[in-house]
Design an enzyme around this catalytic site. Sequence first.
Site, short mmCIF file in Angstrom:
data_model
loop_
_atom_site.label_atom_id
_atom_site.label_comp_id
_atom_site.label_asym_id
_atom_site.label_seq_id
_atom_site.Cartn_x
_atom_site.Cartn_y
_atom_site.Cartn_z
N ASN A 29 6.54 -8.46 -71.33
CA ASN A 29 5.17 -7.97 -71.54
C ASN A 29 4.95 -6.84 -70.55
O ASN A 29 4.74 -7.09 -69.37
CB ASN A 29 4.17 -9.11 -71.33
CG ASN A 29 2.74 -8.62 -71.45
OD1 ASN A 29 2.48 -7.58 -72.03
ND2 ASN A 29 1.80 -9.37 -70.88
N TRP A 30 5.01 -5.63 -71.05
CA TRP A 30 4.96 -4.48 -70.14
C TRP A 30 3.55 -4.12 -69.69
O TRP A 30 3.38 -3.25 -68.85
CB TRP A 30 5.62 -3.27 -70.81
CG TRP A 30 7.11 -3.30 -70.73
CD1 TRP A 30 7.90 -4.32 -70.25
CD2 TRP A 30 8.01 -2.25 -71.11
NE1 TRP A 30 9.22 -3.97 -70.32
CE2 TRP A 30 9.32 -2.70 -70.85
CE3 TRP A 30 7.84 -0.98 -71.66
CZ2 TRP A 30 10.45 -1.93 -71.11
CZ3 TRP A 30 8.95 -0.20 -71.93
CH2 TRP A 30 10.24 -0.67 -71.64
N LYS A 31 2.54 -4.73 -70.29
CA LYS A 31 1.15 -4.46 -69.90
C LYS A 31 0.87 -2.95 -69.92
O LYS A 31 1.42 -2.23 -70.76
CB LYS A 31 0.83 -5.09 -68.55
CG LYS A 31 1.26 -6.55 -68.45
CD LYS A 31 0.69 -7.25 -67.26
CE LYS A 31 1.33 -8.63 -67.13
NZ LYS A 31 0.50 -9.57 -66.40
N HIS A 73 -3.82 -13.03 -74.73
CA HIS A 73 -3.34 -13.06 -73.35
C HIS A 73 -4.55 -13.28 -72.42
O HIS A 73 -5.65 -12.80 -72.71
CB HIS A 73 -2.63 -11.75 -73.03
CG HIS A 73 -1.89 -11.78 -71.73
ND1 HIS A 73 -2.52 -11.64 -70.52
CD2 HIS A 73 -0.57 -11.97 -71.46
CE1 HIS A 73 -1.61 -11.73 -69.54
NE2 HIS A 73 -0.42 -11.93 -70.09
N GLU A 124 -5.41 -11.90 -69.82
CA GLU A 124 -6.06 -10.65 -69.38
C GLU A 124 -7.00 -10.12 -70.46
O GLU A 124 -8.04 -9.52 -70.14
CB GLU A 124 -4.98 -9.62 -68.99
CG GLU A 124 -4.30 -10.04 -67.68
CD GLU A 124 -2.86 -9.57 -67.51
OE1 GLU A 124 -2.43 -8.68 -68.25
OE2 GLU A 124 -2.18 -10.11 -66.63
N GLU A 133 0.75 -20.08 -70.62
CA GLU A 133 0.70 -19.26 -69.42
C GLU A 133 -0.43 -19.75 -68.52
O GLU A 133 -1.60 -19.36 -68.71
CB GLU A 133 0.44 -17.80 -69.78
CG GLU A 133 1.53 -17.19 -70.63
CD GLU A 133 1.61 -15.69 -70.41
OE1 GLU A 133 2.69 -15.23 -70.05
OE2 GLU A 133 0.59 -15.01 -70.55
N GLY A 172 1.35 -13.11 -62.52
CA GLY A 172 1.35 -11.99 -61.57
C GLY A 172 1.07 -12.39 -60.14
O GLY A 172 0.83 -11.54 -59.29
N SER A 190 4.98 -15.63 -63.66
CA SER A 190 5.93 -15.37 -62.57
C SER A 190 7.32 -15.92 -62.85
O SER A 190 7.98 -16.42 -61.94
CB SER A 190 5.36 -15.90 -61.24
OG SER A 190 4.14 -15.27 -60.93
N GLY A 198 5.91 -8.89 -64.87
CA GLY A 198 6.51 -8.03 -63.85
C GLY A 198 8.03 -7.90 -63.95
O GLY A 198 8.57 -6.79 -63.90
C1 PEP Z 1 2.41 -12.07 -68.38
O1 PEP Z 1 2.07 -10.90 -68.30
O2 PEP Z 1 2.22 -12.69 -69.42
C2 PEP Z 1 3.06 -12.68 -67.23
C3 PEP Z 1 3.48 -13.91 -67.33
O3 PEP Z 1 3.19 -11.91 -66.10
P1 PEP Z 1 4.10 -12.23 -64.82
O4 PEP Z 1 5.46 -12.61 -65.33
O5 PEP Z 1 4.11 -10.97 -64.03
O6 PEP Z 1 3.46 -13.39 -64.10
#
Ligand code: PEP
Length: 252
Positions: free
Chosen positions: A9-11, A97, A99, A169, A175, A214, A236
């Site tokens: 997931n490049w956001k 998501h 976010e 998640e 993050g 993470s 990330g």
């Molecule tokens: C995500 O963006 O869905 C995610 C799990 O991010 P990260 O791996 O950076 O925690």
Amino acid sequence: MRTPLIAGNWKLHTTPTAAADWMRSLLEDLTDLDVSRVELLLNVPATHLAVLAPITEGTPVQLGAQDVSAHAEGAYTGEISAAMLLDAGARYCVIGHSERREYHAEDDALVRAKVLACQAVGLVPILCVGEVESQREAGEHETTVIRQLGGALDGVDIARSQDLVVAYEPVWAIGTGKTATADDAQAMGAVMRSFLKGRFGPVADGIRLLYGGSMKPDNAAELLAKADVDGGLIGGASLKRDQYLAIATAAA
Ligand code: PEP
């Protein structure tokens, strides 16, 4: 058998030009990976899809989007429809998501509408659910996730197990560097599988359940070894080719 799905997931990162170079290098680095044992997916900004689609065509790497409009077409300035994403090269789309839920006030009804919008054109939704830290501390994580699943999947049907992916998640792990333990991820995986079986019947045995929060090369193997962790949704670490590949190798 469920083939693990390693979904980046490049956001809001990278440009289409930089992403094209990144992708060409990834494809060169894939030689040592047994791609018959893992499905590779990168959920990129919508602007990148049409640039990356010709580069990934005929390769083991698939593309996805990170959000979609609930509307099929019309006067909705700035929105991007599921048909547009599909035509630009996406095969999957992240929906709900945390976010999006937090910064764009997406509730379960809107998440459900987006799931249906994806299904209408054959884009596979990756439905994200997960509790915030206070809900886990209060012991409400399972009821929260079941409520989110119930709301997002109300009246939704699936013909095949490949038509839906669910990502657990925990919001406090996204993050932050904090990861749910592999046992916590499995416990939630089992709860979600049981809900999905009640909802969809035996087809739910084949639905991929991802863990996100993470996930990194050093914790991926332990998480992915669990029976109901069928892959990862990775933020990330998916921007770093070596880390994304290391996680995919752990899955394979
Ligand atoms: C995500 O963006 O869905 C995610 C799990 O991010 P990260 O791996 O950076 O925690």
